[in-house]
Design an enzyme around this catalytic site. Structure first.
Site, PDB file in Angstrom:
ATOM      1  N   CYS A 157      75.421 -21.285  61.385  1.00  0.00           N
ATOM      2  CA  CYS A 157      74.164 -22.040  61.358  1.00  0.00           C
ATOM      3  C   CYS A 157      72.978 -21.147  60.955  1.00  0.00           C
ATOM      4  O   CYS A 157      72.886 -20.776  59.793  1.00  0.00           O
ATOM      5  CB  CYS A 157      73.985 -22.744  62.693  1.00  0.00           C
ATOM      6  SG  CYS A 157      72.912 -24.179  62.555  1.00  0.00           S
TER       7      CYS A 157
ATOM      8  N   GLU B 253      81.620 -21.638  67.657  1.00  0.00           N
ATOM      9  CA  GLU B 253      81.578 -20.945  68.963  1.00  0.00           C
ATOM     10  C   GLU B 253      81.376 -21.933  70.109  1.00  0.00           C
ATOM     11  O   GLU B 253      81.489 -21.563  71.269  1.00  0.00           O
ATOM     12  CB  GLU B 253      80.473 -19.869  68.958  1.00  0.00           C
ATOM     13  CG  GLU B 253      79.039 -20.377  69.015  1.00  0.00           C
ATOM     14  CD  GLU B 253      78.486 -20.848  67.660  1.00  0.00           C
ATOM     15  OE1 GLU B 253      79.269 -21.008  66.702  1.00  0.00           O
ATOM     16  OE2 GLU B 253      77.263 -21.062  67.570  1.00  0.00           O
TER      17      GLU B 253
ATOM     18  N   HIS C 268      78.935 -25.024  64.443  1.00  0.00           N
ATOM     19  CA  HIS C 268      79.036 -24.032  65.524  1.00  0.00           C
ATOM     20  C   HIS C 268      80.469 -23.908  66.052  1.00  0.00           C
ATOM     21  O   HIS C 268      80.782 -24.487  67.103  1.00  0.00           O
ATOM     22  CB  HIS C 268      78.101 -24.423  66.666  1.00  0.00           C
ATOM     23  CG  HIS C 268      76.659 -24.288  66.331  1.00  0.00           C
ATOM     24  ND1 HIS C 268      75.954 -23.110  66.507  1.00  0.00           N
ATOM     25  CD2 HIS C 268      75.792 -25.174  65.802  1.00  0.00           C
ATOM     26  CE1 HIS C 268      74.711 -23.282  66.113  1.00  0.00           C
ATOM     27  NE2 HIS C 268      74.582 -24.530  65.671  1.00  0.00           N
TER      28      HIS C 268
HETATM   29  N1  GLN Z   1      67.600 -24.915  61.857  1.00  0.00           N
HETATM   30  C1  GLN Z   1      67.890 -23.580  62.301  1.00  0.00           C
HETATM   31  C2  GLN Z   1      67.422 -22.544  61.314  1.00  0.00           C
HETATM   32  O1  GLN Z   1      67.323 -22.786  60.149  1.00  0.00           O
HETATM   33  C3  GLN Z   1      69.356 -23.379  62.553  1.00  0.00           C
HETATM   34  C4  GLN Z   1      69.811 -24.185  63.744  1.00  0.00           C
HETATM   35  C5  GLN Z   1      70.984 -23.616  64.456  1.00  0.00           C
HETATM   36  O2  GLN Z   1      71.329 -22.441  64.324  1.00  0.00           O
HETATM   37  N2  GLN Z   1      71.588 -24.427  65.281  1.00  0.00           N
HETATM   38  O3  GLN Z   1      67.171 -21.468  61.743  1.00  0.00           O
END
Ligand code: GLN
Length: 205
Positions: free
Chosen positions: A95, A188, A186
């Site tokens: 992410c 994890e 995610h």
């Molecule tokens: N929207 C976040 C970003 O761009 C990422 C969100 C997340 O890691 N769950 O940093």
């Protein structure tokens, strides 16, 4: 008489040392997931990384989910940009980590680490549906993976040598590039460690 001599070091599985970038985000979840995935590898360890010297001796590094603009700012503040960009092990990025691992990002507040040649768009799902779950077909997995997306990015373009492992209508959500892997969701979270195991196998240690 035993046919083995000496300490038989040749045949014992060697532990894997994984670091988790611990500046902001879901660090504890990454540590727990890698500890679970390495439970059958005696001598392995999973440690937080806050400074350049913490990277010494690591086989792999997880870059967690969180807020990529904040993590990017803290990377700069802690003098970690070059050490991370030059990290020799495998990187497991999720992410916000996927945003940081890219070489092009649609937000100038993020200074990407250029670990994987790909263009990443932040918060690609729009405001209305910013979080969701989906059963994804991921290349290399026999059964679909329950993917948890939270204000997720997508890759809109990948460079040569980057293998697309999963894609949804919004864009590319899982990639592999050499020993590095990046996910818009995610792995994890949710207790399914198949992608961690796939990553660890790809390290070749
Ligand atoms: N929207 C976040 C970003 O761009 C990422 C969100 C997340 O890691 N769950 O940093």
């Amino acid at each position: 008489m035993s046919i083995f001599f000496g300490k038989k070091r040749c045949c014992r599985p060697v532990g894997v040392k994984v670091g988790v970038l611990a500046l902001q985000g879901d660090v504890a979840e990454h540590i727990a997931a890698f500890r679970g995935a390495l439970a059958d590898r005696p001598g392995s360890s999973v440690v937080p990384v806050r400074q350049a010297r913490d990277l010494a001796g690591l086989d792999a590094l997880a870059i967690p989910g969180g807020e990529s603009t904040t993590i990017s700012r803290l990377i700069g503040k802690n003098g970690l940009h070059e050490p991370l960009a030059e990290f020799a092990g495998g990187v497991f990025a999720t992410c916000a980590g996927m945003v940081l691992a890219a070489d092009r990002v649609d937000d100038a507040r993020v200074r990407p680490l250029s670990l994987i040649p790909m263009h990443v768009a932040r918060n690609a799902f729009g405001r209305q549906v910013d979080s969701r779950e989906a059963f994804l077909n991921v290349a290399g997995l026999a059964d679909p993976f329950r993917a948890i997306f939270i204000r997720a990015p997508v890759a809109t373009e990948v460079g040569p040598g980057v293998e697309v492992l999963a894609r949804i209508p919004e864009g590319i959500v899982a990639v592999r590039s050499g020993r590095h892997m990046a996910f818009a969701f995610h792995p994890e979270l949710g207790g399914d460690l198949r992608l961690h195991r796939m990553f660890l196998e790809g390290l070749g240690v």
